[in-house]
Design an enzyme around this catalytic site. Structure first.
Site, mmCIF file in Angstrom:
data_model
loop_
_atom_site.group_PDB
_atom_site.id
_atom_site.type_symbol
_atom_site.label_atom_id
_atom_site.label_comp_id
_atom_site.label_asym_id
_atom_site.label_seq_id
_atom_site.Cartn_x
_atom_site.Cartn_y
_atom_site.Cartn_z
ATOM 1 C CG HIS A 73 -0.173 0.368 -4.548
ATOM 2 N ND1 HIS A 73 0.059 0.023 -5.852
ATOM 3 C CD2 HIS A 73 -0.411 -0.798 -3.888
ATOM 4 C CE1 HIS A 73 -0.034 -1.302 -5.984
ATOM 5 N NE2 HIS A 73 -0.312 -1.816 -4.798
ATOM 6 C CB THR B 59 -0.898 0.005 1.260
ATOM 7 O OG1 THR B 59 -1.672 -1.182 1.252
ATOM 8 C CG2 THR B 59 -1.805 1.209 1.318
#
Ligand code: NAD
Ligand code: ZN
Length: 345
Positions: free
Chosen positions: A43, A40
């Protein structure tokens, strides 16, 4: 305080001097000692489509952490200053049907620490006291920092009893490797792990996998041959998000087999639905961690088994001081790593 921040709606992050977060009446303030880098966070740094559609900068990122409680709000009685703790990064609404039924991991209004509110890549993080998980004082801080992904693996592995079962795991990222350790701990007969990286498959073998399959050269059918299996795997844990991995898994399940899917696909993929239906295969999506039964289960596995503890610890392959966050992110991106830890102490 220092904070690794997504300052504007562009690729990149900045380590900034940031105001310390305030601690509300029901909150807990934690001095972060270690934090883990998750996909995450990559990203968010890259500012891909998902990040763009999810995040409203400025934001302090990070959600996997361990630290020491330095302040508690005036209503908080469950934890105390000085406690060593991690935190559940999903903050739930408490009022939806699922929350009120005690199924908080399927809250319809979940907020993510370091995604929808300021997170843990900082000297201090604040979260509701109900999200805090206190550790024994002697827990290795590095291990404390990976309870979030260990919880993903535990939540997935706890879907069905594993005693005597043949278990296949697709994807030997940190979570797949920890899932192999849990399957071994939970009494599986055979544990098979697939990935495209020999580096990561070695971590899976160290975690207790009997056979590993490099999907660039082999398929799960080869693992069945090696082990003399005749009927297919009983339980699958999908930890890659890759369509071909799911297809290979479905082709190698026993009839009536059960598959828990944690891996998030980068794009949608086709499946042999005829096989799923006629072989009566169960597919179950998994999200986050159960609050807080998953936390309880993993804490007890860590506390009671030296073998399990070392199988999980070896997943941590890289450690960097917080100032060297760029090197840490590069290591995490390389794929030649298990879990990468930032040291904020
Ligand atoms: P990761 O990206 O580090 O690991 C994924 C692994 O899958 C990589 O090692 C990759 O080489 C491997 N892989 C790619 N194609 C493959 C194939 N065809 N066959 C076998 N392996 C293949 O991820 P991670 O941190 O270990 O997390 C595992 C997955 O779980 C990711 O997809 C992540 O997005 C997802 N995730 C989901 C939740 C949730 O709540 N559902 C939470 C955390 C992570
Ligand atoms: Zn809710």
């Amino acid at each position: 305080m220092r904070a690794l921040t997504k300052l504007s709606a562009d690729p990149g992050l900045e380590l900034l001097d940031h105001p310390e977060p305030g601690c509300g009446a029901w909150d807990v303030k934690i001095r972060v000692l270690r934090a883990g880098i998750c996909g995450t966070d990559l990203h968010l740094a890259d500012w891909d489509d998902w990040a763009r559609s999810t995040v409203d900068p400025p934001l302090v990122i990070g959600h996997e952490f361990y630290g020491e409680i330095v302040a508690v709000g005036e209503k908080v009685t469950s934890v105390a200053v000085g406690d060593r703790a991690s935190g559940e990064g999903h903050i739930v609404c408490g009022t939806c049907r699922n929350c009120r039924a005690g199924h908080r991991h399927v809250c319809i209004a979940i907020e993510g620490l370091g995604v929808n509110r300021d997170g843990a890549f900082a000297d201090f993080v604040v979260l509701p006291a109900t999200n805090v998980w206190v550790h024994p004082a002697d827990l290795d801080p590095d291990l404390g920092a990976i309870f979030d992904p260990l919880g993903n693996a535990t939540h997935t592995a706890l879907q069905w009893p594993m005693v005597g079962e043949d278990v296949v795991i697709t994807g030997a990222g940190p979570i797949g490797v920890m899932a192999a350790a849990i399957a071994r701990h939970a009494g599986a007969r055979y544990v098979v792990v697939s990935d495209a990286s020999d580096y990561r498959l070695e971590l899976a073998r160290n975690a207790g996998a009997d056979v590993t399959i490099n999907v660039t050269r082999q398929s799960l059918a080869d693992a069945q041959d090696t082990l003399g299996m005749k009927e297919g795997f009983d339980i699958g844990m999908e930890m890659s998000g890759a369509g071909p991995a799911v297809s290979d898994m479905i082709s190698n399940m026993n009839h009536g087999g059960r598959i828990a899917l944690l891996g998030l696909p980068h794009q949608s993929y086709d499946l042999d639905w005829g096989k799923v239906i006629t072989h009566m295969i169960t597919l179950k999506g998994i999200y986050g961690r159960e609050m807080f039964d998953t936390w309880y289960a993993m804490s007890q596995m860590i506390a009671t088994s030296e073998r399990f503890r070392s199988a999980v610890s070896q997943v941590i392959t890289h450690r960097f001081p917080a100032e060297q966050w760029e090197d840490a992110f590069e290591a995490a991106r390389s794929g030649r790593c298990g879990k990468v830890i930032l040291d904020w102490s």
